[in-house]
Design a protein around this motif. Structure first.
Motif, PDB file in Angstrom:
ATOM      1  N   GLU A  35       0.814  -1.219   0.000  1.00  0.00           N
ATOM      2  CA  GLU A  35       0.000   0.000   0.000  1.00  0.00           C
ATOM      3  C   GLU A  35       0.847   1.267   0.000  1.00  0.00           C
ATOM      4  OE1 GLU A  35      -3.309   2.074  -0.457  1.00  0.00           O
ATOM      5  OE2 GLU A  35      -3.331  -0.117  -0.264  1.00  0.00           O
ATOM      6  N   GLY A  36       1.951   1.261   0.749  1.00  0.00           N
ATOM      7  CA  GLY A  36       2.776   2.459   0.866  1.00  0.00           C
ATOM      8  C   GLY A  36       3.485   2.853  -0.410  1.00  0.00           C
ATOM      9  N   HIS A  37       3.579   1.938  -1.379  1.00  0.00           N
ATOM     10  CA  HIS A  37       4.284   2.225  -2.627  1.00  0.00           C
ATOM     11  C   HIS A  37       3.339   2.544  -3.781  1.00  0.00           C
ATOM     12  CE1 HIS A  37       7.953  -0.320  -1.130  1.00  0.00           C
ATOM     13  NE2 HIS A  37       7.770   0.794  -0.470  1.00  0.00           N
ATOM     14  N   ARG A  38       2.038   2.454  -3.541  1.00  0.00           N
ATOM     15  CA  ARG A  38       1.105   2.538  -4.669  1.00  0.00           C
ATOM     16  C   ARG A  38       0.932   3.959  -5.200  1.00  0.00           C
ATOM     17  NH1 ARG A  38      -3.770  -1.786  -3.203  1.00  0.00           N
ATOM     18  NH2 ARG A  38      -2.422  -3.635  -3.223  1.00  0.00           N
ATOM     19  N   ALA A  39       1.115   4.976  -4.348  1.00  0.00           N
ATOM     20  CA  ALA A  39       0.888   6.346  -4.822  1.00  0.00           C
ATOM     21  C   ALA A  39       1.843   6.697  -5.958  1.00  0.00           C
ATOM     22  CB  ALA A  39       1.036   7.337  -3.665  1.00  0.00           C
ATOM     23  N   ASP A  40       3.137   6.387  -5.788  1.00  0.00           N
ATOM     24  CA  ASP A  40       4.110   6.677  -6.841  1.00  0.00           C
ATOM     25  C   ASP A  40       3.793   5.892  -8.110  1.00  0.00           C
ATOM     26  OD1 ASP A  40       5.472   8.469  -5.276  1.00  0.00           O
ATOM     27  OD2 ASP A  40       6.998   7.042  -4.634  1.00  0.00           O
ATOM     28  N   LEU A  41       3.367   4.646  -7.951  1.00  0.00           N
ATOM     29  CA  LEU A  41       3.031   3.829  -9.120  1.00  0.00           C
ATOM     30  C   LEU A  41       1.796   4.373  -9.839  1.00  0.00           C
ATOM     31  CD1 LEU A  41       3.691   0.222  -7.739  1.00  0.00           C
ATOM     32  CD2 LEU A  41       4.988   1.415  -9.512  1.00  0.00           C
ATOM     33  N   ARG A  42       0.837   4.904  -9.090  1.00  0.00           N
ATOM     34  CA  ARG A  42      -0.358   5.475  -9.724  1.00  0.00           C
ATOM     35  C   ARG A  42       0.007   6.746 -10.498  1.00  0.00           C
ATOM     36  NH1 ARG A  42      -4.634   5.721  -4.916  1.00  0.00           N
ATOM     37  NH2 ARG A  42      -6.032   6.560  -6.540  1.00  0.00           N
ATOM     38  N   THR A  43       0.937   7.542  -9.948  1.00  0.00           N
ATOM     39  CA  THR A  43       1.416   8.708 -10.708  1.00  0.00           C
ATOM     40  C   THR A  43       2.061   8.254 -12.011  1.00  0.00           C
ATOM     41  OG1 THR A  43       1.785   9.986  -8.688  1.00  0.00           O
ATOM     42  CG2 THR A  43       2.984  10.680 -10.645  1.00  0.00           C
ATOM     43  N   TRP A  44       2.874   7.218 -11.932  1.00  0.00           N
ATOM     44  CA  TRP A  44       3.539   6.681 -13.124  1.00  0.00           C
ATOM     45  C   TRP A  44       2.514   6.127 -14.109  1.00  0.00           C
ATOM     46  CZ3 TRP A  44       6.247   1.349 -13.566  1.00  0.00           C
ATOM     47  CH2 TRP A  44       6.979   1.273 -14.754  1.00  0.00           C
TER      48      TRP A  44
END
Length: 489
Positions: free
Chosen positions: A247-256
């Motif tokens: 969950e903690g890594h998903r924000a950057d991946l969603r931006t990408w």
């Protein structure tokens, strides 16, 4: 008291020792160094003082004196330790003596070959002496017996010209020695791409993600390849990565994901992805700062005294303007930039308070008190005067009710880009100020009002200011430095 005692007892090491620390406490470094040197003359066995004398000389930027003190220190058996020899090598390099630096550092390569700082200093020494062949031989000798040392392989690769056949050969040797280690694979991937061997690069990327699923270097390269052949598959791959990521890594991946959707010809999907992320993050962010309407008239500007040394600068840029890149450039060049308004311990003044505009309008806060409170906070921010570059969290022209009469010597540095780019950048990447975006319409209207205020300030010359347009800068630190250099001369 200690000065008087040292005159009465000029050869008493106890008095001189205490006097040295008294000088040190008052930051009188040269006097402290002199006192400690005298103590060492009287009692050379005080080995800890040798290191202190070296540090004091360095703090005064006297590299030659520090190097001299280091040579004396290393004559003490208990001081001849790896950390002191490493520092001696660094001092020799800074003093323009790379040959002497090698004398100190080469024994450490044998006893501590994985010391990254020693390796960096050795590379600098060999380079300055033009001894690349010696560097290759020395490092290869280490790798013959200890081929699992990551930093030694990195140092060995650094000797070769980027993209050269010898660089490829070195990376191949590294891969053979450490087949499950990812950095040599990542280096090989880049070398393949540099010469147009894209299929081979993708094969290496596949190997990387097989060893560590989700590894950024491998996944990024695989998605880039898919974008060229099958854009929809590239989008699907990133979506699958999001599903598998913590969950903690998903924000950057969603931006990408939004970036990949945009490049895949799906701008509506990209916008939907970014706005969904903004909506999820909104509860943890600040509301948009309030904005005041322009009054029919402004208070008169205060008079400037001819001998004033006060020179405060207020830095601000709307969301998406890239103001953080300007702040980074200024921080590298000036000790008076303050970005503490963006930390967990911001200054407690009116520029940090969302109620300021209302308090000024109602009379709860006077224009005089606004500036007075700001000045009162400066010592706690490590400043001895109001010569500061203060990076503001928000700006509104209503602040001019205070700044025009109370701080006429100030300046505003306003960072701008094309408004459409600012809005899109804000949507995709957020802003330096953690502002909530609950809808695209609300953000657009707020940004429009903010830019209208800047236009009014500029056209009516309401306050000394500079409009710093950085559209052509991009993410180029060198170009930013040149622009700021021209601006501040």
């Amino acid at each position: 008291l200690l000065s008087a005692a040292s005159k009465a007892l000029p050869d008493d090491p106890r008095v001189l020792y205490a006097l040295g620390f008294a000088y040190l406490g008052k930051d009188m470094l040269a006097f402290a160094e002199q006192s400690f040197r005298r103590v060492l003359e009287l009692n050379p066995s005080l080995s800890s003082l040798h290191g202190l004398v070296v540090q004091l000389a360095l703090r005064q930027d006297n590299v030659a004196a520090a190097a001299e003190a280091m040579q004396v220190a290393l004559q003490q058996p208990e001081m001849d330790v790896p950390s002191m020899r490493r520092l001696a090598g660094e001092l020799s390099l800074r003093n323009g003596q790379p040959l002497q630096a090698l004398d100190y550092l080469l024994p450490l390569l044998e006893t501590q070959p994985d010391d990254r700082q020693v390796l960096q200093l050795l590379l600098m020494s060999w380079q300055r002496l033009g001894r690349e062949d010696e560097a290759r031989a020395r490092l290869d000798a280490v790798l013959e017996t200890q081929d699992q040392l990551h930093d030694v392989w990195l140092a060995r690769l650094a000797i070769e010209q980027v993209g050269s056949e010898s660089a490829v050969a070195t990376v191949e040797r590294w891969m053979a020695a450490m087949p499950a280690h990812l950095p040599p694979l990542e280096a090989r991937l880049r070398l393949h791409d540099m010469v147009g061997e894209h299929a081979q690069a993708e094969a290496v990327a596949e190997r990387i993600v097989s060893l560590e699923p989700g590894r950024v270097s491998g996944e990024t390269r695989l998605v880039e390849g898919l974008l060229q052949r099958d854009p929809a598959a590239a989008v699907a791959r990133v979506q699958a990565l999001i599903e598998l990521a913590p969950e903690g890594h998903r924000a950057d991946l969603r931006t990408w994901l939004g970036e990949i959707q945009d490049r895949a010809g799906q701008p509506q999907e990209a916008l939907r992805t970014w706005m969904s992320l903004q909506a999820d993050q909104a509860p943890q962010r600040l509301p948009l700062p309030p904005q005041a309407k322009s009054p029919p008239s402004w208070p008169d500007k205060g008079s400037l005294e001819g001998d004033t040394s006060s020179a405060p600068i207020f830095l601000w840029g709307p969301p998406g303007s890239g103001v953080e890149r300007v702040a980074t450039g200024l921080a590298a060049a000036s000790p008076v930039l303050r970005s503490d308004r963006y930390t967990d311990t911001p200054p407690d003044d009116a520029f940090q308070n969302y109620h300021t505009l209302q308090d000024l309008a109602s009379g709860v806060l006077t224009p005089e008190r606004l500036v007075q409170r700001w000045r009162e906070q400066l010592p706690a921010r490590g400043l001895q005067s109001d010569t500061v570059i203060d990076w503001l969290l928000w700006w509104d022209n209503a602040l001019l009710w205070s700044l025009r009469p109370q701080l006429p010597q100030g300046r505003l540095l306003l960072v701008l880009r094309d408004p459409r780019d600012m809005l899109l950048d804000w949507v995709a990447y957020g802003a330096a100020a953690p502002l909530a975006m609950t809808s695209l319409a609300e953000a657009s209207e707020w940004l429009t009002r903010a830019l209208t205020q800047i236009a009014t300030l500029h056209e009516d010359d309401l306050y000394p200011h500079v409009l710093l347009r950085i559209d052509q800068i991009g993410n180029d630190p060198r170009a930013m430095a040149e622009l700021l250099g021209r601006l501040f001369e």
